[in-house]
Scaffold this motif. Structure first.
Motif, mmCIF file in Angstrom:
data_model
loop_
_atom_site.group_PDB
_atom_site.id
_atom_site.type_symbol
_atom_site.label_atom_id
_atom_site.label_comp_id
_atom_site.label_asym_id
_atom_site.label_seq_id
_atom_site.Cartn_x
_atom_site.Cartn_y
_atom_site.Cartn_z
ATOM 1 N N HIS A 189 80.088 115.770 57.022
ATOM 2 C CA HIS A 189 81.135 114.874 57.508
ATOM 3 C C HIS A 189 80.705 113.409 57.574
ATOM 4 O O HIS A 189 80.870 112.749 58.596
ATOM 5 C CB HIS A 189 81.643 115.341 58.874
ATOM 6 N N PRO A 190 80.166 112.874 56.469
ATOM 7 C CA PRO A 190 79.796 111.455 56.481
ATOM 8 C C PRO A 190 81.024 110.574 56.666
ATOM 9 O O PRO A 190 82.143 110.963 56.343
ATOM 10 C CB PRO A 190 79.185 111.220 55.099
ATOM 11 N N GLN A 191 80.778 109.378 57.157
ATOM 12 C CA GLN A 191 81.862 108.418 57.348
ATOM 13 C C GLN A 191 81.994 107.473 56.156
ATOM 14 O O GLN A 191 82.925 106.683 56.090
ATOM 15 C CB GLN A 191 81.608 107.626 58.625
ATOM 16 N N GLY A 192 81.067 107.567 55.224
ATOM 17 C CA GLY A 192 81.091 106.737 54.030
ATOM 18 C C GLY A 192 79.986 107.161 53.080
ATOM 19 O O GLY A 192 79.211 108.070 53.380
ATOM 20 N N TYR A 193 79.924 106.507 51.933
ATOM 21 C CA TYR A 193 78.913 106.806 50.919
ATOM 22 C C TYR A 193 78.469 105.529 50.232
ATOM 23 O O TYR A 193 79.256 104.589 50.092
ATOM 24 C CB TYR A 193 79.474 107.733 49.827
ATOM 25 N N ASN A 194 77.238 105.520 49.794
ATOM 26 C CA ASN A 194 76.761 104.543 48.819
ATOM 27 C C ASN A 194 76.519 105.318 47.541
ATOM 28 O O ASN A 194 75.946 106.409 47.571
ATOM 29 C CB ASN A 194 75.447 103.877 49.245
ATOM 30 N N VAL A 195 76.965 104.770 46.417
ATOM 31 C CA VAL A 195 76.704 105.340 45.103
ATOM 32 C C VAL A 195 76.045 104.240 44.291
ATOM 33 O O VAL A 195 76.559 103.121 44.234
ATOM 34 C CB VAL A 195 78.005 105.800 44.410
ATOM 35 N N GLY A 196 74.896 104.544 43.697
ATOM 36 C CA GLY A 196 74.220 103.502 42.943
ATOM 37 C C GLY A 196 73.288 104.041 41.882
ATOM 38 O O GLY A 196 72.895 105.207 41.907
ATOM 39 N N ILE A 197 72.966 103.160 40.951
ATOM 40 C CA ILE A 197 72.033 103.461 39.878
ATOM 41 C C ILE A 197 71.043 102.306 39.808
ATOM 42 O O ILE A 197 71.448 101.160 39.620
ATOM 43 C CB ILE A 197 72.761 103.614 38.522
ATOM 44 N N ASN A 198 69.767 102.605 39.975
ATOM 45 C CA ASN A 198 68.723 101.595 39.848
ATOM 46 C C ASN A 198 68.197 101.660 38.420
ATOM 47 O O ASN A 198 67.639 102.685 38.018
ATOM 48 C CB ASN A 198 67.589 101.859 40.830
ATOM 49 N N ILE A 199 68.373 100.597 37.662
ATOM 50 C CA ILE A 199 67.930 100.566 36.272
ATOM 51 C C ILE A 199 66.778 99.574 36.174
ATOM 52 O O ILE A 199 66.953 98.387 36.420
ATOM 53 C CB ILE A 199 69.086 100.193 35.318
ATOM 54 N N GLY A 200 65.606 100.071 35.840
ATOM 55 C CA GLY A 200 64.403 99.246 35.757
ATOM 56 C C GLY A 200 63.643 99.220 37.067
ATOM 57 O O GLY A 200 64.224 99.322 38.143
ATOM 58 N N ARG A 201 62.327 99.098 36.979
ATOM 59 C CA ARG A 201 61.475 99.138 38.163
ATOM 60 C C ARG A 201 61.806 98.023 39.151
ATOM 61 O O ARG A 201 61.812 98.235 40.356
ATOM 62 C CB ARG A 201 59.997 99.083 37.774
ATOM 63 N N CYS A 202 62.112 96.820 38.670
ATOM 64 C CA CYS A 202 62.374 95.704 39.591
ATOM 65 C C CYS A 202 63.651 95.913 40.401
ATOM 66 O O CYS A 202 63.837 95.281 41.435
ATOM 67 C CB CYS A 202 62.405 94.373 38.856
ATOM 68 N N SER A 203 64.513 96.822 39.983
ATOM 69 C CA SER A 203 65.734 97.106 40.740
ATOM 70 C C SER A 203 65.483 98.130 41.839
ATOM 71 O O SER A 203 66.388 98.434 42.609
ATOM 72 C CB SER A 203 66.818 97.633 39.808
ATOM 73 N N GLY A 204 64.280 98.672 41.876
ATOM 74 C CA GLY A 204 63.961 99.684 42.872
ATOM 75 C C GLY A 204 63.853 101.078 42.284
ATOM 76 O O GLY A 204 63.648 102.047 43.011
ATOM 77 N N ALA A 205 63.985 101.197 40.973
ATOM 78 C CA ALA A 205 63.902 102.520 40.350
ATOM 79 C C ALA A 205 62.486 103.082 40.472
ATOM 80 O O ALA A 205 61.547 102.497 39.956
ATOM 81 C CB ALA A 205 64.310 102.448 38.887
ATOM 82 N N GLY A 206 62.353 104.194 41.165
ATOM 83 C CA GLY A 206 61.063 104.865 41.273
ATOM 84 C C GLY A 206 60.728 105.625 40.008
ATOM 85 O O GLY A 206 59.587 105.982 39.767
ATOM 86 N N LEU A 207 61.727 105.898 39.198
ATOM 87 C CA LEU A 207 61.568 106.602 37.933
ATOM 88 C C LEU A 207 62.370 105.814 36.890
ATOM 89 O O LEU A 207 63.480 106.185 36.534
ATOM 90 C CB LEU A 207 62.105 108.036 38.075
ATOM 91 N N PRO A 208 61.825 104.708 36.405
ATOM 92 C CA PRO A 208 62.619 103.795 35.575
ATOM 93 C C PRO A 208 62.966 104.317 34.184
ATOM 94 O O PRO A 208 63.860 103.767 33.538
ATOM 95 C CB PRO A 208 61.738 102.554 35.481
ATOM 96 N N ASP A 209 62.315 105.363 33.717
ATOM 97 C CA ASP A 209 62.560 105.834 32.351
ATOM 98 C C ASP A 209 63.591 106.959 32.254
ATOM 99 O O ASP A 209 63.910 107.400 31.167
ATOM 100 C CB ASP A 209 61.244 106.297 31.721
ATOM 101 N N HIS A 210 64.070 107.466 33.396
ATOM 102 C CA HIS A 210 65.078 108.533 33.379
ATOM 103 C C HIS A 210 66.202 108.113 34.338
ATOM 104 O O HIS A 210 66.083 108.282 35.548
ATOM 105 C CB HIS A 210 64.466 109.864 33.818
ATOM 106 N N VAL A 211 67.256 107.566 33.778
ATOM 107 C CA VAL A 211 68.365 107.061 34.584
ATOM 108 C C VAL A 211 68.948 108.190 35.434
ATOM 109 O O VAL A 211 68.977 109.349 35.005
ATOM 110 C CB VAL A 211 69.452 106.408 33.687
ATOM 111 N N HIS A 212 69.346 107.860 36.641
ATOM 112 C CA HIS A 212 69.993 108.827 37.520
ATOM 113 C C HIS A 212 70.814 108.083 38.562
ATOM 114 O O HIS A 212 70.576 106.920 38.854
ATOM 115 C CB HIS A 212 68.971 109.757 38.185
ATOM 116 N N LEU A 213 71.783 108.773 39.101
ATOM 117 C CA LEU A 213 72.702 108.212 40.077
ATOM 118 C C LEU A 213 72.308 108.709 41.463
ATOM 119 O O LEU A 213 71.920 109.865 41.622
ATOM 120 C CB LEU A 213 74.109 108.675 39.701
ATOM 121 N N HIS A 214 72.407 107.838 42.465
ATOM 122 C CA HIS A 214 72.152 108.200 43.860
ATOM 123 C C HIS A 214 73.486 108.315 44.582
ATOM 124 O O HIS A 214 74.330 107.416 44.485
ATOM 125 C CB HIS A 214 71.334 107.107 44.563
ATOM 126 N N LEU A 215 73.676 109.399 45.315
ATOM 127 C CA LEU A 215 74.822 109.565 46.213
ATOM 128 C C LEU A 215 74.236 109.672 47.617
ATOM 129 O O LEU A 215 73.531 110.634 47.929
ATOM 130 C CB LEU A 215 75.620 110.820 45.862
#
Length: 182
Positions: free
Chosen positions: A111-137
């Motif tokens: 029962h969350p009150q909201g969501y963040n959805v994002g994709i970090n592309i590249g290490r400088c964006s915060g991607a911990g795994l920059p070579d395999h794109v993935h979406l965060h919910l």
């Protein structure tokens, strides 16, 4: 006297893995760095241990082992590609459909009150795994960013990943999710 130590020992596994890509080459494709998403994709018999919630022909949904909040899910394509431009339209659509369905399951259980959805592309964006794109919910609740994050540089997650995994699996079956129209 205030004790300024807040122990988060589960983070050490992640911290030790940073910067080790060159040491962990995939055996069958030496030009591709070892990738936990590819490892999980290639071992469907270990989905429970890997916390893979769902699989489709093109994507999988799994728990983030280093979550921002409880229920933080990752939606990853089968293909090991660094950004959206390398994905076909069907895979991109499927990632969004899975995001929709994962949100439905989280709504039923947490029962969350909201969501963040994002994709970090590249290490400088915060991607911990920059070579395999993935979406965060990331499910969000009012007040989930509180003094613990601001002062203690830590997050309080009130439910184990394994318990939530079991609940989401059960609700997924009841709701017949994910729904991927082909």
């Amino acid at each position: 006297m205030l004790n300024n130590n807040l122990w988060a020992p589960w983070r050490i596994e992640y911290l030790k893995s940073l910067g080790k890509e060159e040491e962990n080459k995939a055996e069958d494709a030496p030009w591709i760095k070892k990738c936990f998403l590819c490892e999980y994709w290639n071992n469907p018999d270990q989905d429970r241990e890997s916390l893979v919630l769902w699989r489709t022909d093109r994507c999988m949904v799994l728990f983030n082992r280093f979550p921002y909040t409880g229920g933080h899910l990752l939606i990853a394509p089968r293909d090991h590609v660094p950004d959206l431009s390398a994905l076909d339209e069907g895979t991109m659509l499927e990632m969004m459909l899975l995001c929709r369905d994962a949100q439905s399951v989280l709504d039923q259980v947490s029962h969350p009150q909201g969501y963040n959805v994002g994709i970090n592309i590249g290490r400088c964006s915060g991607a911990g795994l920059p070579d395999h794109v993935h979406l965060h919910l990331v499910p969000r609740w009012e007040g989930d960013t509180n003094f613990m994050s601001n002062i203690g540089n830590a997050r309080v997650i009130s439910q184990s990943i394994e318990e939530l995994y079991d609940q989401l699996t059960e609700i997924s079956k009841k709701l017949n999710l994910p729904i991927i129209n082909r």
